[in-house]
Design an enzyme around this catalytic site. Structure first.
Site, PDB file in Angstrom:
ATOM      1  N   ASN A  15       0.880  -1.174   0.000  1.00  0.00           N
ATOM      2  CA  ASN A  15       0.000   0.000   0.000  1.00  0.00           C
ATOM      3  C   ASN A  15       0.916   1.223   0.000  1.00  0.00           C
ATOM      4  OD1 ASN A  15      -1.763   2.075   0.492  1.00  0.00           O
ATOM      5  ND2 ASN A  15      -2.253   1.467   2.599  1.00  0.00           N
ATOM      6  N   TRP A  16       1.087   1.794  -1.193  1.00  0.00           N
ATOM      7  CA  TRP A  16       2.042   2.908  -1.314  1.00  0.00           C
ATOM      8  C   TRP A  16       1.521   4.196  -0.671  1.00  0.00           C
ATOM      9  CZ3 TRP A  16       4.517   2.953  -6.904  1.00  0.00           C
ATOM     10  CH2 TRP A  16       5.249   1.767  -7.089  1.00  0.00           C
ATOM     11  N   LYS A  17       0.230   4.225  -0.355  1.00  0.00           N
ATOM     12  CA  LYS A  17      -0.391   5.462   0.149  1.00  0.00           C
ATOM     13  C   LYS A  17      -0.093   6.602  -0.829  1.00  0.00           C
ATOM     14  CE  LYS A  17      -0.158   3.575   4.722  1.00  0.00           C
ATOM     15  NZ  LYS A  17      -0.380   3.783   6.143  1.00  0.00           N
ATOM     16  N   HIS A 102      -9.807   1.868   4.467  1.00  0.00           N
ATOM     17  CA  HIS A 102      -8.565   2.012   5.243  1.00  0.00           C
ATOM     18  C   HIS A 102      -8.820   2.981   6.394  1.00  0.00           C
ATOM     19  CE1 HIS A 102      -4.478   3.086   6.317  1.00  0.00           C
ATOM     20  NE2 HIS A 102      -4.087   1.983   5.708  1.00  0.00           N
ATOM     21  N   GLU A 104      -7.194   5.347   7.507  1.00  0.00           N
ATOM     22  CA  GLU A 104      -6.907   6.751   7.186  1.00  0.00           C
ATOM     23  C   GLU A 104      -8.106   7.386   6.475  1.00  0.00           C
ATOM     24  OE1 GLU A 104      -3.194   6.009   5.206  1.00  0.00           O
ATOM     25  OE2 GLU A 104      -2.277   5.520   7.141  1.00  0.00           O
ATOM     26  N   GLU A 174      -6.010  -4.221  10.391  1.00  0.00           N
ATOM     27  CA  GLU A 174      -4.948  -3.242  10.611  1.00  0.00           C
ATOM     28  C   GLU A 174      -5.241  -2.445  11.880  1.00  0.00           C
ATOM     29  OE1 GLU A 174      -2.776  -2.235   6.669  1.00  0.00           O
ATOM     30  OE2 GLU A 174      -4.466  -0.885   6.880  1.00  0.00           O
ATOM     31  N   GLY A 180       2.008   2.669  10.635  1.00  0.00           N
ATOM     32  CA  GLY A 180       3.010   3.721  10.485  1.00  0.00           C
ATOM     33  C   GLY A 180       3.719   4.104  11.765  1.00  0.00           C
ATOM     34  N   SER A 218       2.819  -1.834  10.439  1.00  0.00           N
ATOM     35  CA  SER A 218       4.244  -1.940  10.774  1.00  0.00           C
ATOM     36  C   SER A 218       4.827  -3.328  10.540  1.00  0.00           C
ATOM     37  CB  SER A 218       4.493  -1.472  12.216  1.00  0.00           C
ATOM     38  OG  SER A 218       4.189  -0.092  12.333  1.00  0.00           O
ATOM     39  N   GLY A 239       2.604  -1.073   4.272  1.00  0.00           N
ATOM     40  CA  GLY A 239       2.671   0.347   3.959  1.00  0.00           C
ATOM     41  C   GLY A 239       4.113   0.784   3.743  1.00  0.00           C
ATOM     42  N   GLY A 240       4.706   1.395   4.770  1.00  0.00           N
ATOM     43  CA  GLY A 240       6.051   1.973   4.660  1.00  0.00           C
ATOM     44  C   GLY A 240       7.077   1.039   4.030  1.00  0.00           C
TER      45      GLY A 240
HETATM   46  P1  PGA Z   1       2.450   0.500   7.629  1.00  0.00           P
HETATM   47  O1  PGA Z   1       1.038   0.766   6.928  1.00  0.00           O
HETATM   48  O2  PGA Z   1       2.960  -0.820   7.129  1.00  0.00           O
HETATM   49  O3  PGA Z   1       3.305   1.650   7.202  1.00  0.00           O
HETATM   50  O4  PGA Z   1       2.206   0.471   9.091  1.00  0.00           O
HETATM   51  C1  PGA Z   1       0.136  -0.276   6.668  1.00  0.00           C
HETATM   52  C2  PGA Z   1      -1.111   0.273   6.047  1.00  0.00           C
HETATM   53  O5  PGA Z   1      -1.556   1.382   6.441  1.00  0.00           O
HETATM   54  O6  PGA Z   1      -1.705  -0.362   5.167  1.00  0.00           O
END
Ligand code: PGA
Length: 275
Positions: A15-17, A102, A104, A174, A180, A218, A239-240
């Site tokens: 997930n590149w966001k 998600h 966010e 999640e 993050g 994470s 994500g990251g």
């Molecule tokens: P993260 O993000 O791996 O950076 O914690 C995961 C996500 O939000 O899908």
């Protein structure tokens, strides 16, 4: 390994966001593509990119055993919805997955279960696979209602989607506090929630328990193997770490190594929970 878990092919999804640039993406796509073509990777791999990069993903990854997808979709099929992108448009780009709900988007865009359910339904009818996200806040975890929270979130969305064949939907657990932050759930805690989500899916229809449930929050090269070895964790939403080709590839390799060790890790996790 049980017969059930054999049927659920592990999925590692980036997930590149809202990250990327045409130049940086090129290097990342190429590394993932090369890894997939040089190795007989027994797990499924994909990347969910910002919408403007879908055409780049299509060009860079077509022919490779790597899926691509988006991070959001409109709840409507078409029409006067300025700024929205429809499921049919994503499908035209060859997208396979789309993340919906998600945390966010739930937090910053006030997305409700009804809206998330409508998005998931649009995705399914266009032939995409929605990745439906659920997760509790730290406050909910501290209050002892983590399991109930995610079960409710899942049921609320599924009420708008209905019983579907297992390969048409993916769920991602999640925990909001793990996204993050560098602080992932422990394998035992994640497995407990995944087992509860699996039970919830079972209540929604025959076969629904075969839906894959990813863990996200994470995941890094140093914790991926433990998490991805759990019996009810069918892959990761990354994500990251999906923005670094070395880290993402290392997590894919961990998912491959985790195959076959699910039962053992579940036993260890369950023993820990009982004691
Ligand atoms: P993260 O993000 O791996 O950076 O914690 C995961 C996500 O939000 O899908």
């Amino acid at each position: 390994m049980t017969e059930v878990s054999k049927m659920r092919r592990k999925l590692v999804l980036g997930n590149w966001k809202m990250h990327g640039s045409i130049g940086a993406n090129g290097q990342l796509f190429e590394a993932i593509r090369q890894h997939a073509s040089q190795n007989d990777v027994p797990v499924e791999v994909g990347v969910c990119v910002p919408a403007p990069y879908l055409s780049q993903a299509k060009n860079a990854l077509s022919g490779a055993a790597v899926a691509w997808g988006a991070q959001d979709v409109s709840a409507y099929a078409s029409g006067a919805y300025t700024g929205e992108v429809s499921a049919a448009m994503l499908a035209e780009f060859g997208a396979r997955y789309v993340i919906v709900g998600h945390s966010e988007r739930r937090a910053y865009h006030r997305e409700t279960s009804e809206l998330i359910g409508a998005k998931a339904r649009q995705a399914i009818s266009a032939g995409l696979v929605p990745v439906i996200c659920v997760g509790e806040t730290m406050q909910e975890r501290d209050s002892g209602i983590a399991e109930q929270t995610v079960r409710d979130q899942l049921s609320d969305v599924l009420a708008f989607v209905g019983a579907e064949s297992p390969d048409r939907i993916v769920i991602a657990y999640e925990p909001v506090w793990a996204i993050g932050t560098g602080r992932s759930a422990s394998s035992a805690d994640a497995q407990t929630i995944h087992a509860a989500l699996r039970a919830c899916l079972r209540e929604h229809g025959t076969n629904m328990e075969q839906i894959r449930i990813l863990y996200g929050g994470s995941i890094k090269p140093n914790n991926a193997l433990g998490l991805l070895s759990c019996a009810d964790i069918d892959g990761g939403l990354i994500g990251g770490a999906s923005l670094s080709s070395d880290d993402f590839i290392s997590i894919i390799d961990s998912a491959c190594r985790a195959l076959g060790s699910e039962t053992r890790v579940a036993e260890v996790a369950n023993a820990g929970i009982k004691s």
